[in-house]
Design a protein around this motif. Structure first.
Motif, short mmCIF file in Angstrom:
data_model
loop_
_atom_site.label_atom_id
_atom_site.label_comp_id
_atom_site.label_asym_id
_atom_site.label_seq_id
_atom_site.Cartn_x
_atom_site.Cartn_y
_atom_site.Cartn_z
N LEU A 292 0.83 -1.20 0.00
CA LEU A 292 0.00 0.00 0.00
C LEU A 292 0.86 1.25 0.00
O LEU A 292 0.59 2.22 -0.73
N ALA A 293 1.90 1.24 0.81
CA ALA A 293 2.79 2.41 0.88
C ALA A 293 3.47 2.65 -0.47
O ALA A 293 3.56 3.79 -0.94
N GLU A 294 3.92 1.59 -1.14
CA GLU A 294 4.59 1.75 -2.42
C GLU A 294 3.62 2.17 -3.53
O GLU A 294 4.03 2.78 -4.52
N ALA A 295 2.32 1.83 -3.33
CA ALA A 295 1.32 2.27 -4.31
C ALA A 295 0.90 3.71 -4.10
O ALA A 295 0.17 4.27 -4.93
N GLY A 296 1.32 4.31 -2.98
CA GLY A 296 1.03 5.72 -2.73
C GLY A 296 0.07 5.99 -1.60
O GLY A 296 -0.31 7.15 -1.37
N ALA A 297 -0.36 4.97 -0.87
CA ALA A 297 -1.27 5.20 0.25
C ALA A 297 -0.56 5.93 1.37
O ALA A 297 0.64 5.74 1.60
N GLU A 298 -1.32 6.77 2.06
CA GLU A 298 -0.78 7.55 3.17
C GLU A 298 -1.45 7.14 4.47
O GLU A 298 -2.54 6.56 4.48
N ALA A 299 -0.78 7.47 5.56
CA ALA A 299 -1.31 7.12 6.88
C ALA A 299 -2.71 7.71 7.06
O ALA A 299 -2.96 8.87 6.73
N GLY A 300 -3.62 6.88 7.56
CA GLY A 300 -4.98 7.32 7.81
C GLY A 300 -5.94 7.10 6.66
O GLY A 300 -7.15 7.31 6.82
N ASP A 301 -5.45 6.68 5.48
CA ASP A 301 -6.34 6.42 4.34
C ASP A 301 -7.26 5.24 4.64
O ASP A 301 -6.89 4.28 5.32
N GLN A 302 -8.48 5.31 4.08
CA GLN A 302 -9.43 4.22 4.24
C GLN A 302 -9.12 3.09 3.26
O GLN A 302 -8.73 3.33 2.12
N VAL A 303 -9.31 1.84 3.74
CA VAL A 303 -8.97 0.67 2.95
C VAL A 303 -10.10 -0.35 3.03
O VAL A 303 -10.70 -0.54 4.10
N ALA A 304 -10.38 -0.99 1.90
CA ALA A 304 -11.23 -2.18 1.86
C ALA A 304 -10.36 -3.34 1.39
O ALA A 304 -9.55 -3.18 0.48
N ALA A 305 -10.51 -4.50 2.03
CA ALA A 305 -9.72 -5.68 1.69
C ALA A 305 -10.65 -6.76 1.13
O ALA A 305 -11.72 -7.00 1.68
N VAL A 306 -10.21 -7.38 0.04
CA VAL A 306 -11.01 -8.41 -0.64
C VAL A 306 -10.15 -9.64 -0.80
O VAL A 306 -8.99 -9.55 -1.23
N GLY A 307 -10.69 -10.81 -0.45
CA GLY A 307 -9.91 -12.03 -0.56
C GLY A 307 -10.78 -13.22 -0.93
O GLY A 307 -11.91 -13.36 -0.46
#
Length: 494
Positions: A292-307
């Protein structure tokens, strides 16, 4: 379909219908557990009103007594005032007692609901595991035993059977954490000699590729992305959604992969299942955080996880990974065909789980998913053609196409639990559109080479010739009875 009375409407909470077409639904705002919570919340609110009325009643009685000294000043008006205040206090008392009675009835209703549910669950278990009792599920209108239920029952009983075989207390095999016996069994197996490959090893980001495309972020669209990601070994996908200032992320994690990379280096091979069920996906979660960090996400960003399948284990484990939750705000988890009954994510995380009644994989942890307000489980009951059972693989119930079809039915359902759950997902990922898609390549650290155990050299013997003591002494190999550095005793024949 039965409707659920909204809180504050004045209607008694009524459990919503648990079946919508080919969908059987547990949990959510229409689930029994949430209805029980509503009953208890109503009882607590009534308790508060009773307390306020009791205080007001005491104040009215105090006012009535305070009027007594003034009765002689004007007997008629003073008496009337005292009587009026007394009547008011008595009216408050009657309302208070009625509310106390109503509160007791609400709590009794809650106890009866819980008792009935516990009894039905026990009878159903007896019907499943005790052939002598017959097909009890048919007597109470429940469907026949399914592949998923059978596997879950067998895995739930496995730790106790193992303990019985080893002569241990029944609870010993079930110890080991929130995932119960399966979690402990995985750790015990990984500690056995020769099974070191099951222990977690570091997972690292080794490459990435970014592009822009139109993304379908409906439940079905996200699951189909998981299927597409699974065609490339060791990859996950990160979607950046929304505009700057209102940005969110979706992480797509594939199912189990058994080929395509050098043995042991694919984080989603069979060892990945052991890491997920036995070790809370610690190394994979760290790699997802780095991705996520390498894709550009920043601290505090909202995330949905799918598996999907194994990927669902890793996705839900993100919800209890402290390092991940310290960096990002995980809001929603979507899984399909995943054994996640023993995983309890942190507060504020909603989840939707798809299972098929003929898919054995979701039952492989031996635990049903809990029935909670923010956690909805949908069991698909679509029939499976007979010829599909002959095809190779994990079984026809585990097919992604079948889960994608179920996800479309979920999106169209008017069930209150499903509407609330899909709305919670949409609140994170939005309505779809242009997204920045980053494919991240992950690799697990290879097993260190096994060192051969050194063997102490013995005395050398030259074939065809008798031992020569001078040569043996020069090489350090000496005849039996004399160690290196010892001198020959005087008078000893040489």
């Amino acid at each position: 379909m039965a409707e659920v009375s909204p809180a504050g409407s004045g209607g008694a909470p009524v459990p919503a219908a648990a079946v919508d077409g080919m969908l059987r639904i547990r949990g959510g705002v229409g689930g029994l557990s949430f209805q029980f919570e509503e009953l208890l919340a109503g009882a607590s609110a009534l308790d508060g009103l009773v307390g306020e009325l009791a205080d007001t009643e005491a104040e009215a009685e105090a006012v009535r007594r305070a009027l007594f000294p003034y009765q002689s000043d004007s007997y008629t008006t003073g008496s009337n005032a005292i009587v009026a205040v007394g009547e008011a206090a008595r009216a408050l008392g009657r309302v208070r007692m009625e509310l106390e009675s109503l509160c007791g009835e609400v709590r009794a209703s809650h106890r009866e609901y819980e008792s009935a549910e516990a009894r039905n669950t026990l009878l159903l278990r007896i019907g499943r595991t005790g052939p002598g009792y017959g097909p009890l599920w048919s007597l109470v209108g429940l469907p026949p035993l399914t592949v998923r239920d059978t596997v879950e029952d067998e895995f739930s009983l496995a730790p106790g059977r193992l303990a019985l075989l080893l002569g241990l207390p029944a609870g010993a095999a079930a110890a080991g954490g929130q995932s119960g016996g399966v979690r402990a069994a995985v750790r015990g197996l990984a500690d056995a000699p020769g099974m070191e490959f099951l222990r977690p090893r570091p997972v690292r980001v080794t490459g990435r590729e970014t592009r822009t495309e139109e993304a379908d972020v409906s439940p079905a669209g996200l699951l189909l992305r998981a299927a597409a990601v699974g065609r490339n070994s060791g990859e996950i996908e990160v979607l950046r959604l929304g505009e700057s200032g209102n940005r969110a992320w979706a992480v797509i994690i594939p199912g189990t992969q058994l080929d395509g990379l050098p043995q042991g280096t694919n984080p989603f091979d069979a060892t990945g299942i052991a890491e997920g069920l036995g070790y809370d996906s610690a190394e994979t979660a760290a790699a997802v955080r780095q991705a996520l960090a390498e894709a550009g996400a920043e601290a505090g960003d909202q995330v949905a996880a799918v598996g999907y399948s194994q990927g669902g284990i890793h996705a839900l484990n993100l919800g209890r990974d402290k390092a991940f939750l310290a960096d990002y705000e995980l809001k929603f988890v979507l899984t399909a065909g995943s054994p996640v009954g023993g995983i309890e994510p942190g507060p504020g995380i909603s989840s939707l789980h798809l299972e098929h009644e003929q898919d054995w994989v979701p039952g492989a942890d031996g635990l049903p998913n809990p029935d909670l307000k923010n956690r909805v489980t949908v069991t698909l009951t679509t029939p499976i053609p007979g010829h599909e059972w002959l095809e190779p693989g994990m079984g026809p119930g585990h097919a992604m196409d079948r889960y994608a079809d179920g996800a479309r039915d979920i999106a169209a359902s008017r069930d209150p639990s499903l509407q609330a759950s899909t709305a919670a997902l949409a609140a994170v990922v939005g309505a779809g559109g242009t997204a920045t898609v980053t494919r991240i390549q992950l690799r697990r650290e290879a097993m260190p080479p096994q060192r051969a155990t050194p063997v102490a050299p013995g005395p050398r013997r030259l074939e065809g010739k008798p031992p020569d003591n001078a040569r043996l002494r020069a090489s350090g190999d000496v005849p039996s009875g004399r160690g290196p550095g010892e001198s020959w005793p005087r008078g000893t024949p040489r």
